[in-house]
Design an enzyme around this catalytic site. Sequence first.
Site, short mmCIF file in Angstrom:
data_model
loop_
_atom_site.label_atom_id
_atom_site.label_comp_id
_atom_site.label_asym_id
_atom_site.label_seq_id
_atom_site.Cartn_x
_atom_site.Cartn_y
_atom_site.Cartn_z
N TYR A 66 23.34 32.97 -23.00
CA TYR A 66 24.27 33.87 -22.32
C TYR A 66 25.29 34.40 -23.32
CZ TYR A 66 27.31 35.26 -18.36
OH TYR A 66 28.06 35.94 -17.46
N GLU A 67 25.78 33.52 -24.18
CA GLU A 67 26.72 33.95 -25.22
C GLU A 67 26.10 35.01 -26.12
OE1 GLU A 67 29.01 30.83 -27.34
OE2 GLU A 67 27.76 29.42 -26.20
N GLY A 68 24.90 34.73 -26.59
CA GLY A 68 24.26 35.64 -27.53
C GLY A 68 24.00 37.01 -26.96
N ALA A 107 27.31 38.98 -26.20
CA ALA A 107 27.94 39.41 -27.45
C ALA A 107 27.19 40.61 -28.04
CB ALA A 107 27.97 38.26 -28.45
N GLY A 126 23.83 28.76 -23.68
CA GLY A 126 24.03 29.31 -25.01
C GLY A 126 23.47 30.71 -25.19
#
EC number: 3.6.1.6
Length: 433
Positions: free
Chosen positions: A171-173, A176, A169
């Site tokens: 990694y997404e933040g 982005a 998770g």
Amino acid sequence: MATTWGAAFFMLVASCVCSTVFHRDQQTWFEGVFLSSMCPINVSASTLYGIMFDAGSTGTRIHIYTFVQKIPGQLPILEGEIFESVKPGLSAFVDQPKQGAETVEELLEVAKDSVPRSHWKRTPVVLKATAGLRLLPEQKAEALLFEVREIFRKSPFLVPDDSVSIMDGSYEGILAWVTVNFLTGQLHGHSQKTVGTLDLGGASTQITFLPQFEKTLEQTPRGYLTSFEMFNSTYKLYTHSYLGFGLKAARLATLGALETEGIDGHTFRSACLPRWLEAEWIFGGVKYQYGGNKEGNEGSGEVGFEPCYAEVLRVVQGKLHQPDEVRKSSFYAFSYYYDRAADTDMIDYETGGVLKVEDFERKAREVCDNLEKFTSGSPFLCMDLSYITALLKDGFGFADSTILQLSKKVNNIETGWALGATFHLLQSLGISH
């Protein structure tokens, strides 16, 4: 403008700095993303393509990026993006993994039409699943990933090792945040002026920003800080992903469905829904019966904003970390933040807009206190807007006056983690013509 910022984005590796990213006391998945060894050398002029699948909880999306290396020896620039999606997400096929993989195969046809045949064998394709699959039992999730790997194996594209995986998770933040701040030009030179990012998916939500005060760093829980270097500057990001706090997972929590073992024959009711409503909803491959509060039922039988807000407040209150600094910071918000704002005409669907946190509460009151008027498009609109309000104010601790830039695209490129992940992919493979 997209080309200009795309060039700036790819300048990230031009400095060839060592960029090991770590939590406070350990190295983590991000190590080596921007290592100097990944800087391509003596490349010839060429057009490069990258295919990134975002397998979310509510749908699967394909991003096909085109990069052009106009001058030999220079890093490529981002030229364009093709974006398509299908619903539902892979997690809806938890017991039919082959059918789930077929939705990916459908999107691969878009890639075949978009990437010239002559480039197929050197165009990498990767799928990264997010919270929808993280919520599934490991064996079920792996069955879905296996079938996708089989689809990729039969495709004409370049399939790297670990081409199909579940993404952490955080990694997404982080990706982005990097994407948005590069596309908006916030990370040029030695500037430390950046914007935070808020991503609200179906099953999870992420918050990422660059703290400006030492107090924030001192009071942040272990595991919420990640450091890396670029442009000879060190950035220590606050980033966290909250699994189970995405918009659709929050619906189940609000309805009390997560606390009920046997859901067959059970109708979940809420003050956030119109009294007359009796319906069913499928999420994560499970069918739920739901409806509005009935007058005369056990309990108050109330509907409207106040009783609805009390329900969603129980989902978030005391469960998220609240860094004081965010109350006076500016953030880019996307995914379901954007969609619900557009659904209620708070922003233009194509161009987005600027809102304050209090605007979500004002619209939630308007919708929830006039349920009959606002539920034609989505019976969950009142619940969703109330949850977003509670998440921002009582979850993350934003002030009513906090400014949010609602954006689906920045300089015509989709917000989110996919571009950053594709950039990393191409560089790590050393792909060039």
